[in-house]
Design a protein around this motif. Structure first.
Motif, PDB file in Angstrom:
ATOM      1  N   ARG A  57      53.934  58.495  34.476  1.00  0.00           N
ATOM      2  CA  ARG A  57      54.712  58.083  33.306  1.00  0.00           C
ATOM      3  C   ARG A  57      54.236  58.796  32.053  1.00  0.00           C
ATOM      4  N   ARG A  58      52.920  58.909  31.885  1.00  0.00           N
ATOM      5  CA  ARG A  58      52.384  59.559  30.696  1.00  0.00           C
ATOM      6  C   ARG A  58      52.651  61.057  30.674  1.00  0.00           C
ATOM      7  N   ALA A  59      52.935  61.638  31.825  1.00  0.00           N
ATOM      8  CA  ALA A  59      53.223  63.075  31.874  1.00  0.00           C
ATOM      9  C   ALA A  59      54.668  63.401  31.513  1.00  0.00           C
ATOM     10  N   ARG A  60      55.516  62.400  31.388  1.00  0.00           N
ATOM     11  CA  ARG A  60      56.925  62.631  31.085  1.00  0.00           C
ATOM     12  C   ARG A  60      57.158  62.776  29.593  1.00  0.00           C
ATOM     13  N   THR A  61      58.216  63.494  29.253  1.00  0.00           N
ATOM     14  CA  THR A  61      58.652  63.624  27.863  1.00  0.00           C
ATOM     15  C   THR A  61      59.661  62.518  27.573  1.00  0.00           C
ATOM     16  N   HIS A  62      59.363  61.722  26.567  1.00  0.00           N
ATOM     17  CA  HIS A  62      60.242  60.597  26.248  1.00  0.00           C
ATOM     18  C   HIS A  62      61.497  61.108  25.569  1.00  0.00           C
ATOM     19  N   ARG A  63      62.631  60.553  25.932  1.00  0.00           N
ATOM     20  CA  ARG A  63      63.908  61.054  25.419  1.00  0.00           C
ATOM     21  C   ARG A  63      64.123  60.697  23.955  1.00  0.00           C
ATOM     22  N   THR A  64      63.480  59.635  23.492  1.00  0.00           N
ATOM     23  CA  THR A  64      63.711  59.216  22.110  1.00  0.00           C
ATOM     24  C   THR A  64      62.864  59.999  21.129  1.00  0.00           C
ATOM     25  N   HIS A  65      61.550  59.991  21.293  1.00  0.00           N
ATOM     26  CA  HIS A  65      60.715  60.716  20.327  1.00  0.00           C
ATOM     27  C   HIS A  65      60.480  62.167  20.708  1.00  0.00           C
ATOM     28  N   GLY A  66      60.888  62.592  21.916  1.00  0.00           N
ATOM     29  CA  GLY A  66      60.868  63.995  22.275  1.00  0.00           C
ATOM     30  C   GLY A  66      59.496  64.571  22.542  1.00  0.00           C
ATOM     31  N   GLU A  67      58.467  63.751  22.686  1.00  0.00           N
ATOM     32  CA  GLU A  67      57.123  64.229  22.964  1.00  0.00           C
ATOM     33  C   GLU A  67      56.653  63.701  24.310  1.00  0.00           C
ATOM     34  N   VAL A  68      55.623  64.356  24.843  1.00  0.00           N
ATOM     35  CA  VAL A  68      55.000  63.858  26.064  1.00  0.00           C
ATOM     36  C   VAL A  68      54.327  62.519  25.748  1.00  0.00           C
ATOM     37  N   ILE A  69      54.582  61.517  26.572  1.00  0.00           N
ATOM     38  CA  ILE A  69      54.082  60.175  26.285  1.00  0.00           C
ATOM     39  C   ILE A  69      52.559  60.162  26.216  1.00  0.00           C
ATOM     40  N   GLY A  70      51.891  60.885  27.103  1.00  0.00           N
ATOM     41  CA  GLY A  70      50.436  60.901  27.101  1.00  0.00           C
ATOM     42  C   GLY A  70      49.847  61.515  25.845  1.00  0.00           C
ATOM     43  N   VAL A  71      50.487  62.583  25.336  1.00  0.00           N
ATOM     44  CA  VAL A  71      50.003  63.226  24.109  1.00  0.00           C
ATOM     45  C   VAL A  71      50.159  62.272  22.927  1.00  0.00           C
ATOM     46  N   ARG A  72      51.293  61.634  22.865  1.00  0.00           N
ATOM     47  CA  ARG A  72      51.532  60.687  21.770  1.00  0.00           C
ATOM     48  C   ARG A  72      50.660  59.439  21.929  1.00  0.00           C
ATOM     49  N   ALA A  73      50.373  59.054  23.189  1.00  0.00           N
ATOM     50  CA  ALA A  73      49.539  57.884  23.430  1.00  0.00           C
ATOM     51  C   ALA A  73      48.113  58.105  22.958  1.00  0.00           C
ATOM     52  N   ALA A  74      47.625  59.352  23.023  1.00  0.00           N
ATOM     53  CA  ALA A  74      46.269  59.628  22.546  1.00  0.00           C
ATOM     54  C   ALA A  74      46.145  59.300  21.057  1.00  0.00           C
ATOM     55  N   ARG A  75      47.159  59.634  20.285  1.00  0.00           N
ATOM     56  CA  ARG A  75      47.137  59.283  18.868  1.00  0.00           C
ATOM     57  C   ARG A  75      47.268  57.776  18.674  1.00  0.00           C
ATOM     58  N   ASP A  76      48.070  57.164  19.520  1.00  0.00           N
ATOM     59  CA  ASP A  76      48.239  55.712  19.446  1.00  0.00           C
ATOM     60  C   ASP A  76      46.919  54.993  19.725  1.00  0.00           C
ATOM     61  N   HIS A  77      46.217  55.404  20.779  1.00  0.00           N
ATOM     62  CA  HIS A  77      44.967  54.750  21.151  1.00  0.00           C
ATOM     63  C   HIS A  77      43.901  54.938  20.078  1.00  0.00           C
ATOM     64  N   ALA A  78      43.858  56.124  19.475  1.00  0.00           N
ATOM     65  CA  ALA A  78      42.843  56.392  18.458  1.00  0.00           C
ATOM     66  C   ALA A  78      43.011  55.510  17.225  1.00  0.00           C
ATOM     67  N   ALA A  79      44.231  55.040  16.973  1.00  0.00           N
ATOM     68  CA  ALA A  79      44.492  54.226  15.783  1.00  0.00           C
ATOM     69  C   ALA A  79      44.378  52.733  16.041  1.00  0.00           C
ATOM     70  N   LEU A  80      44.083  52.316  17.273  1.00  0.00           N
ATOM     71  CA  LEU A  80      43.968  50.898  17.574  1.00  0.00           C
ATOM     72  C   LEU A  80      42.689  50.321  16.992  1.00  0.00           C
ATOM     73  N   ARG A  81      42.708  49.026  16.739  1.00  0.00           N
ATOM     74  CA  ARG A  81      41.522  48.346  16.247  1.00  0.00           C
ATOM     75  C   ARG A  81      40.517  48.138  17.381  1.00  0.00           C
ATOM     76  N   THR A  82      39.241  48.080  17.024  1.00  0.00           N
ATOM     77  CA  THR A  82      38.176  47.967  18.009  1.00  0.00           C
ATOM     78  C   THR A  82      38.170  46.577  18.640  1.00  0.00           C
ATOM     79  N   LEU A  83      37.887  46.528  19.926  1.00  0.00           N
ATOM     80  CA  LEU A  83      37.793  45.248  20.624  1.00  0.00           C
ATOM     81  C   LEU A  83      36.564  44.482  20.159  1.00  0.00           C
ATOM     82  N   PRO A  84      36.654  43.163  20.014  1.00  0.00           N
ATOM     83  CA  PRO A  84      35.467  42.382  19.651  1.00  0.00           C
ATOM     84  C   PRO A  84      34.440  42.386  20.774  1.00  0.00           C
ATOM     85  N   ALA A  85      33.190  42.149  20.414  1.00  0.00           N
ATOM     86  CA  ALA A  85      32.114  42.185  21.407  1.00  0.00           C
ATOM     87  C   ALA A  85      32.234  41.046  22.413  1.00  0.00           C
TER      88      ALA A  85
END
Length: 471
Positions: free
Chosen positions: A287-315
């Protein structure tokens, strides 16, 4: 001379300048046309019309013309019939060779026309909503899917799929459970956060009872469930509850439910919930290797930016436990969610009220009053999968009668030693001889003995009559 669209637009643009006094030569120089062409189309009695390009071979009109009446008939029967469905039916039933875009362009013209024929106003066309985009890490959407009896062959009657999708990248998470209760719902959240490696700033929900305490009228503030407030506060995200009957507000996760069902579950067999979870995790890289039809980018590439912006999990994780009061049965078992769990017989009594604290993985049973050591925990068990299970710790029944003192015998050896000789060998006599009462020695004495004891005359069989009478 045939004008191109751009040239025609330039002529209309400079008509006002010509009327204002600009010379034809200057207009011709700016438009790139010959002066005679400019004079011809700017003449007062000349009708200027936009140029119409000649139709090309393979245009949508020519390709769809033989099928236009078929599409119109389908739209009259179901105005909101999807374009993908129409294209599939044209290909399968009528041998259509055009692509989906041809059908889509035709529907833009045909759907309003058919709606007007049917007398349906613009306000009655459903499915219109405002599209929105978010920045990385800003939002996720959550929804449930009902997968039915996919594990009925192993004794699990109902399976649900939990879905969370990051709105920016459409990166998915899914896990499978046998219930939608409070503990299972928030346990799935913890698994999703671990999968993504962080927590989004807000999560979109519909008005599910595990998030909303009760329903209210439109325009009023939605009261949140206390556990939802506590969980969101611990993980530092905002709860965004949609208006009633607005599934398009979380269309990303709504679509993801169907995608997982088609690509992960369809046409396959599974033996457990773990098999279902493993099948989804194996599909995620594809799924992450596919290009999404709406935003036109590879889901995995865009997900890397998404994950980097997430808040840190509590201890420390936040564990949600649903709490319920139950009675102890005569067999030292407590019923919860159609399953039975044992408690120690030495610490409870029949009909005692206990508290069941249920998480997604465990069942803890507590007394309502602490003992002399301040402890309330009576028993802890792994949570049963499905319904009708009985989870028992054998040590909980220590001290209860188990029947080990009960015994039986086929005869009485002491009575056999006093059996008189000549008892007979008939089947009836053999049956009587098995009973101890049959071996009692009975003395035989004449009836006169009983007459003497009672002080009565001896019993005779001769009847006497008075004198002068006849028999």
């Amino acid at each position: 001379m045939v004008l191109h669209s751009e040239q025609w637009l330039e002529l209309r643009r400079f008509r006002a300048l010509h009327e204002a006094g600009l010379s034809i030569s200057e207009i011709a120089r700016q438009t790139g046309l010959h002066r005679r062409t400019v004079r011809k189309y700017l003449a007062g009695d000349a009708a200027v019309a936009p140029p119409r390009p000649s139709p090309r071979a393979g245009t949508r009109v020519q390709v769809l013309s033989p099928f236009a009446h078929v599409i119109d008939a389908w739209l009259r029967a179901e105005l909101l019939l999807k374009g993908t469905v129409i294209h599939e039916r044209l290909v399968a039933q009528y041998g259509f060779t055009g692509n989906y875009q041809r059908v889509k362009l035709y529907l833009q013209e045909a759907r309003p026309r058919i709606a007007a024929e049917l007398g349906i106003g613009p306000d009655e066309l459903a499915g219109l909503h405002r599209r929105f985009e978010v920045v990385p890490g800003a939002q996720a959407q959550v929804d449930w899917g009902d997968e039915g009896a996919i594990l009925a062959h192993v004794g699990i009657g109902k399976v649900y799929s939990f879905h969370m999708v990051l709105s920016y990248s459409r990166d998915p998470f899914c896990c499978f459970t046998t219930g939608q209760d409070l503990s299972a719902f928030w346990e799935c959240h913890r698994r999703a956060f671990a999968h993504f490696g962080g927590v989004p700033k807000s999560i979109v929900y519909d008005r599910t009872k595990t998030v909303v305490r009760r329903h209210v009228a439109p325009g009023q503030a939605v009261p949140l469930h206390p556990e939802a407030v506590a969980f969101a506060g611990h993980y530092d995200f905002d709860i965004d509850v949609l208006a009633a009957y607005r599934p398009t507000g979380k269309g990303r996760v709504e679509r993801q439910v169907t995608i997982v069902r088609d690509h992960v579950l369809a046409g396959r067999g599974f033996a457990s919930l773990a098999d279902l979870d493993a099948a989804f995790m194996q599909w995620v890289p594809m799924r992450r290797a596919r290009t999404h039809r709406t935003h036109g980018e590879v889901i995995g590439v865009r997900a890397a930016r998404d994950h980097a912006a997430l808040r840190t999990l509590p201890a420390r994780p936040y564990v949600v436990a649903a709490r319920h009061l139950r009675h102890v049965g005569k067999d030292c078992l407590v019923a919860y969610d159609a399953n039975l769990y044992s408690v120690p017989a030495r610490r409870v009594r029949h009909r005692q009220l206990v508290e069941v604290r249920a998480t997604a993985a465990t069942i803890a049973i507590h007394a309502t009053v602490a003992d002399q050591h301040g402890e309330t925990l009576l028993a802890s068990h792994p949570r049963a999968v499905g319904r009708g299970a009985r989870i028992v710790d054998p040590t909980h029944w220590d001290g209860l009668p188990d029947g080990h003192t009960r015994s039986t015998t086929a005869g009485d050896t002491a009575a056999q030693r006093h059996r008189p000789a000549g008892g007979g060998n008939s089947p009836l006599q053999a049956l009587l001889n098995r009973a101890a009462a049959a071996q009692v020695v009975v003395d035989r004495r004449p009836l006169s003995v009983y007459d003497q004891i009672a002080g009565t005359s001896p019993f005779t069989t001769t009847r006497s009559y008075p004198k002068g009478t006849t028999s």
